[in-house]
Write an enzyme that holds these catalytic residues in place. Sequence first.
Site, PDB file in Angstrom:
ATOM      1  N   ASP A 152      73.455 -33.205   0.659  1.00 41.99           N
ATOM      2  CA  ASP A 152      74.774 -33.008   1.278  1.00 41.99           C
ATOM      3  C   ASP A 152      75.967 -33.592   0.524  1.00 41.99           C
ATOM      4  OD1 ASP A 152      72.729 -32.693   3.080  1.00 41.99           O
ATOM      5  OD2 ASP A 152      73.492 -34.104   4.536  1.00 41.99           O
ATOM      6  N   GLU A 322      73.118 -31.275  12.459  1.00 43.53           N
ATOM      7  CA  GLU A 322      73.466 -32.267  11.436  1.00 43.53           C
ATOM      8  C   GLU A 322      74.867 -31.984  10.898  1.00 43.53           C
ATOM      9  OE1 GLU A 322      69.193 -33.337   9.482  1.00 43.53           O
ATOM     10  OE2 GLU A 322      70.121 -31.563   8.638  1.00 43.53           O
TER      11      GLU A 322
HETATM   12  C1  FRU Z   1      71.235 -33.007   6.086  1.00 43.53           C
HETATM   13  C2  FRU Z   1      70.669 -34.406   6.257  1.00 43.53           C
HETATM   14  C3  FRU Z   1      71.607 -35.286   7.030  1.00 43.53           C
HETATM   15  C4  FRU Z   1      71.233 -36.652   6.558  1.00 43.53           C
HETATM   16  C5  FRU Z   1      70.945 -36.386   5.110  1.00 43.53           C
HETATM   17  C6  FRU Z   1      69.890 -37.262   4.512  1.00 43.53           C
HETATM   18  O1  FRU Z   1      70.789 -32.364   4.945  1.00 43.53           O
HETATM   19  O2  FRU Z   1      69.410 -34.352   6.867  1.00 43.53           O
HETATM   20  O3  FRU Z   1      71.537 -35.133   8.421  1.00 43.53           O
HETATM   21  O4  FRU Z   1      72.267 -37.575   6.721  1.00 43.53           O
HETATM   22  O5  FRU Z   1      70.536 -35.050   5.007  1.00 43.53           O
HETATM   23  O6  FRU Z   1      69.792 -37.053   3.155  1.00 43.53           O
END
Ligand code: FRU
Length: 611
Positions: A152, A322
């Site tokens: 992300d 998310e």
């Molecule tokens: C989304 C996620 C988020 C988390 C991150 C961990 O891709 O699962 O919710 O903060 O990746 O890398």
Amino acid sequence: MNLLARFARYATLVAAAGMTAGLSAQPIDIRHTAPDNTLVRTTADAHYLLLPVEDDAPDMRIDVLDGGAIVHTCYVRLARHAVDYTVPFDLTPYAGRELLFNVIGEEPLRPHQMEKFVCWKALRTADAFDTANREKYRPVYHHTPLYGWMNDPNGMFWKEGVWHLCFQYNPYGSKWQNMTWGHSVSRDLVHWTQEPSVLAPDGLGSVFSGSAAVDAANTAGFGAGAVVALFTSAGKSQVQSLAYSTDGGATFTRYAANPVIVTEHEARDPKIFWNGRLGKWNLILAHALDREMLIYSSPDLKNWRFESAFGRGYGCQKGVWECPDLFELPVRGTQEKKWVLLCDINPGGPFGGSATQYFIGDFDGHRFVCDAHPDETLWMDYGKDHYAAVTWSDAPDNRRTAIAWMSNREYADAVPTLQFRSANTLPRDLELFRLPDGAQHLAVKPAREAERLRRGKTTLPAAALTASPVVCPLPAEADGVCEIELALDFGRARKINLMLSNEAVERVCMTCDLPDPKKRTFAMYRRQSGATDFGLAFPATTVAPMPGAGNKCTLRLFLDRCPVEVFGANGEFAMTNLLFPASPYTSLTSSAEGGAACLEHLTVYPLGTAE
Ligand code: FRU
């Protein structure tokens, strides 16, 4: 094993390590102390300890000890049978000190198995780490990490002419692990430079996604103009932490009283924004397993008050929620503004795996009220490779610019790249538009700065599109890396077919299906596009609605070494898909079915980043 034999084995390994170390200033002492434990000792005289990695090996835990205290812990897929690539462990913070790397196998290992790993012979120190871009599928103009895994986008803000882009980063391998905030900067959204990482795991856990904003009015007391970041500390539980930067985002200090928000169930990825109408900060947090978003307010970024929750029963509920975002956008051609709530979901995307949905409504600083019926789901991008989309804080000129991670959880760690994994989409400017029937949509357009990538131009004259194909070569000098702009008049056609193809007879088939104006779609089929065998879920067909009145449409296709992004040029739809052809696509073929259409123009711009 008796002591002498053990010493003999140790001595051989020291010699071997010394030999392969080449320029290494110090020998690397390696002792196999138990079937699942090896101690590696070296003096931090060089810049890096290069750790040999085998991409598919299980993780080994490495505690780094300085004077007996653990100063760092990371998990590395140390090479067992073959070295795929190396990753650098930065020794410079410990210059001149003797460090002990305590390598621990957390899965049961057979006696002597660990000492047979090939990594020990390949361990070496070095003053430089080679990040030259040699991989075939390394994008030319999309943001990627120099090496290692990225997911992300995080902590994005604009300050004093610089766009900051942090990202979920594993500096110790090309699969998800050791979540750290990597950091890149750009002055124009298309040329990026990676800077040192800004947040590494601490005692509360690794650093999951979050956001950052400039605290112009010094509400938090870290100084006017300090950059404040809110992120998820992911350890035994997920809690929200704060860090601040007083040097424009180059380095961050953790707030001593972390965490600032705790919740009962898994909650993550806080997005903060200053709400002028409220005179306070707002924060939106994904209540991941409960499939809702939590909204908070705060006068000072440290003390947060829960306001409300949105989302139970709304939109797609097939996976965890998310990476939220919440912002106000103008409605094109009106004086009106509406609020948009972005919500990433995994799995449950329209073509499987991860994707970004959004809701349009009103927000008064306390509660988000959605305009649409709970059953309605709107997608921000209709490809398979668009996730975790969030927008920059403090962007100039009231811009609302988003960027997303360009992959899919279904196969992200198996795509055929090695020294790095994953890229981001082009930055995209957002606004809202309404169709004649009142339906509201998010318009997604490539940021105007993408035009700075153009390195020349070839335009095909207007041509009738019939069953006999019009073939347009793609720029060989740019390895097919280009933007293609097509203006289409659908005429009497029922279908318009577009096909990218290469010398390896691989192809990407795209179709504009034109039954009646309300049901038009744009589809992409990548089963024969190149390598697809690394993930069963990869060769999907993706389909986007092409909302819009009239009989014409413009498309913009951005091709890089592995991604293609297609945009309805008024932002009607976006579709992002990864492609891994054996050799670059060399032509675009266009044709029509069921009647003639017109290719009003077809322009190809070779793209590059060299200034
Ligand atoms: C989304 C996620 C988020 C988390 C991150 C961990 O891709 O699962 O919710 O903060 O990746 O890398």
